[in-house]
Design a protein around this motif. Sequence first.
Motif, mmCIF file in Angstrom:
data_model
loop_
_atom_site.group_PDB
_atom_site.id
_atom_site.type_symbol
_atom_site.label_atom_id
_atom_site.label_comp_id
_atom_site.label_asym_id
_atom_site.label_seq_id
_atom_site.Cartn_x
_atom_site.Cartn_y
_atom_site.Cartn_z
ATOM 1 N N ASP A 109 4.617 -5.128 -5.850
ATOM 2 C CA ASP A 109 3.252 -5.596 -5.625
ATOM 3 C C ASP A 109 3.152 -7.117 -5.752
ATOM 4 O O ASP A 109 2.468 -7.777 -4.964
ATOM 5 N N ILE A 110 3.823 -7.665 -6.749
ATOM 6 C CA ILE A 110 3.800 -9.122 -6.937
ATOM 7 C C ILE A 110 4.385 -9.821 -5.705
ATOM 8 O O ILE A 110 3.819 -10.789 -5.182
ATOM 9 N N LEU A 111 5.515 -9.321 -5.247
ATOM 10 C CA LEU A 111 6.171 -9.918 -4.079
ATOM 11 C C LEU A 111 5.328 -9.754 -2.817
ATOM 12 O O LEU A 111 5.149 -10.699 -2.039
ATOM 13 N N ALA A 112 4.801 -8.549 -2.606
ATOM 14 C CA ALA A 112 4.032 -8.278 -1.395
ATOM 15 C C ALA A 112 2.740 -9.073 -1.361
ATOM 16 O O ALA A 112 2.344 -9.597 -0.308
ATOM 17 N N PHE A 113 2.054 -9.186 -2.483
ATOM 18 C CA PHE A 113 0.788 -9.924 -2.521
ATOM 19 C C PHE A 113 1.019 -11.399 -2.213
ATOM 20 O O PHE A 113 0.289 -12.001 -1.409
ATOM 21 N N LYS A 114 2.040 -11.988 -2.828
ATOM 22 C CA LYS A 114 2.346 -13.397 -2.555
ATOM 23 C C LYS A 114 2.763 -13.577 -1.100
ATOM 24 O O LYS A 114 2.388 -14.567 -0.451
ATOM 25 N N ALA A 115 3.508 -12.625 -0.558
ATOM 26 C CA ALA A 115 3.903 -12.695 0.853
ATOM 27 C C ALA A 115 2.679 -12.657 1.756
ATOM 28 O O ALA A 115 2.594 -13.411 2.740
ATOM 29 N N THR A 170 0.805 -1.223 0.000
ATOM 30 C CA THR A 170 0.000 0.000 0.000
ATOM 31 C C THR A 170 0.841 1.278 0.000
ATOM 32 O O THR A 170 0.303 2.378 0.024
ATOM 33 N N SER A 171 2.146 1.143 -0.040
ATOM 34 C CA SER A 171 3.037 2.299 -0.032
ATOM 35 C C SER A 171 2.880 3.133 -1.301
ATOM 36 O O SER A 171 2.619 2.603 -2.386
ATOM 37 N N VAL A 172 3.078 4.445 -1.170
ATOM 38 C CA VAL A 172 3.062 5.309 -2.361
ATOM 39 C C VAL A 172 4.253 5.018 -3.274
ATOM 40 O O VAL A 172 4.265 5.425 -4.431
ATOM 41 N N ASN A 173 5.257 4.300 -2.759
ATOM 42 C CA ASN A 173 6.434 3.960 -3.565
ATOM 43 C C ASN A 173 6.371 2.543 -4.127
ATOM 44 O O ASN A 173 7.363 2.039 -4.662
ATOM 45 N N ALA A 174 5.211 1.894 -4.007
ATOM 46 C CA ALA A 174 5.064 0.541 -4.549
ATOM 47 C C ALA A 174 5.221 0.557 -6.066
ATOM 48 O O ALA A 174 4.915 1.546 -6.738
ATOM 49 N N ALA A 222 8.369 -10.564 1.530
ATOM 50 C CA ALA A 222 7.980 -9.288 2.132
ATOM 51 C C ALA A 222 9.194 -8.387 2.314
ATOM 52 O O ALA A 222 9.120 -7.164 2.097
ATOM 53 N N GLY A 223 10.327 -8.981 2.707
ATOM 54 C CA GLY A 223 11.565 -8.205 2.850
ATOM 55 C C GLY A 223 12.011 -7.609 1.530
ATOM 56 O O GLY A 223 12.402 -6.430 1.457
#
Length: 347
Positions: free
Chosen positions: A214-220, A205-209, A251-252
């Motif tokens: 997004d792919i990494l964060a969603f899977k995490a 959800t970061s403004v710098n995404a 996530a990291g």
Amino acid sequence: MNRITIFRTTPRVVMGPGAISQIGQEVKGLQAKRVVIVTDKGVVRAGLIKQAEASLGSAGVSVLVYDGVEPDPRYEIVAECLSVIKRHKADLVIGFGGGSPIDIAKASAIMATNKAPISKYFGIDMVPKPGLPTVMVPTTAGTGSEVTPIAILSDEGEKLKKGIVSPYLFPAVALLDPTLTYDLPPKITASTGMDALIHAIEAYTSVNATGMTDILAFKAMELLYHNIRTAYANGRNAESRSAMMEGSLLAGMAFANAGVTAVHAFAYPIGAEFHIPHGVANTLMLPHVMRFNTLGNLPKFARMTDAFCIPTEGLDLVERAEVAVEAIERLAEDLRVPRQLGEFGIT
């Protein structure tokens, strides 16, 4: 895609059950002969470094262990660790443990080649030159520090946590073995697992995404949300522990590039002032920050329900976003992670 972005991460990731047995070959591949393992007394007492020492010994690597790392380590600990590194004439540093040993290992490795006081390096891109090469071995599925260019240290005089952010902090190798997490106490599994999930939520959800983060964060989010309860209740469940470690890694990678948001901004001073574990401090703030930020990124907050596999047919975006927040609140409840500042005497 209307801006230029940069993606960076640890160049080599070795992951899987039993991966720790390969650390000798990884170190040898980096042409190192003398290493210091930076860890804490709890990790040593648990016997977790024995396999690493055996593997390094078989590879002909000379090993010295520094186990003086404390929770939320003061930056003065870096000087102690650095003296051990110099005494052993180490040419590589291994961080072995949770976020604290890994951060001390990172900071000590750069101090081995940079001469100014460590206080000069707090901030972004303040480190002049590379440090000693490092290998990071996390024993929690939490911080993701094995794939970030960040080290967080406590300044007790100012009651603050301060960060060193530099590409020179990226390890040469991240080695992730989920078997090292099998005997983590449920309380630590919960707090570190929530920390990893929050990394994913905030990166998403970061403004710098970016599309990649997004792919990494969603899977995490998928991996962490669906496995943390099992890992908490049954620590030796191999599938859930492996999924948690992979989720923490992804996530990291995501937040190392997209950054985090106001959850971490609040958690750092709370942790420094009241000595609350980082994952707990994050969890305390999470639902409130999510609700505050929802309208600024409504589609993504709503889409979290897809990662959590929660049916939302017939709901609009605002309702779906609220369902995501409620799911997080229920998760913290199930894991018995404190959710009120008052539980720590904070008025």
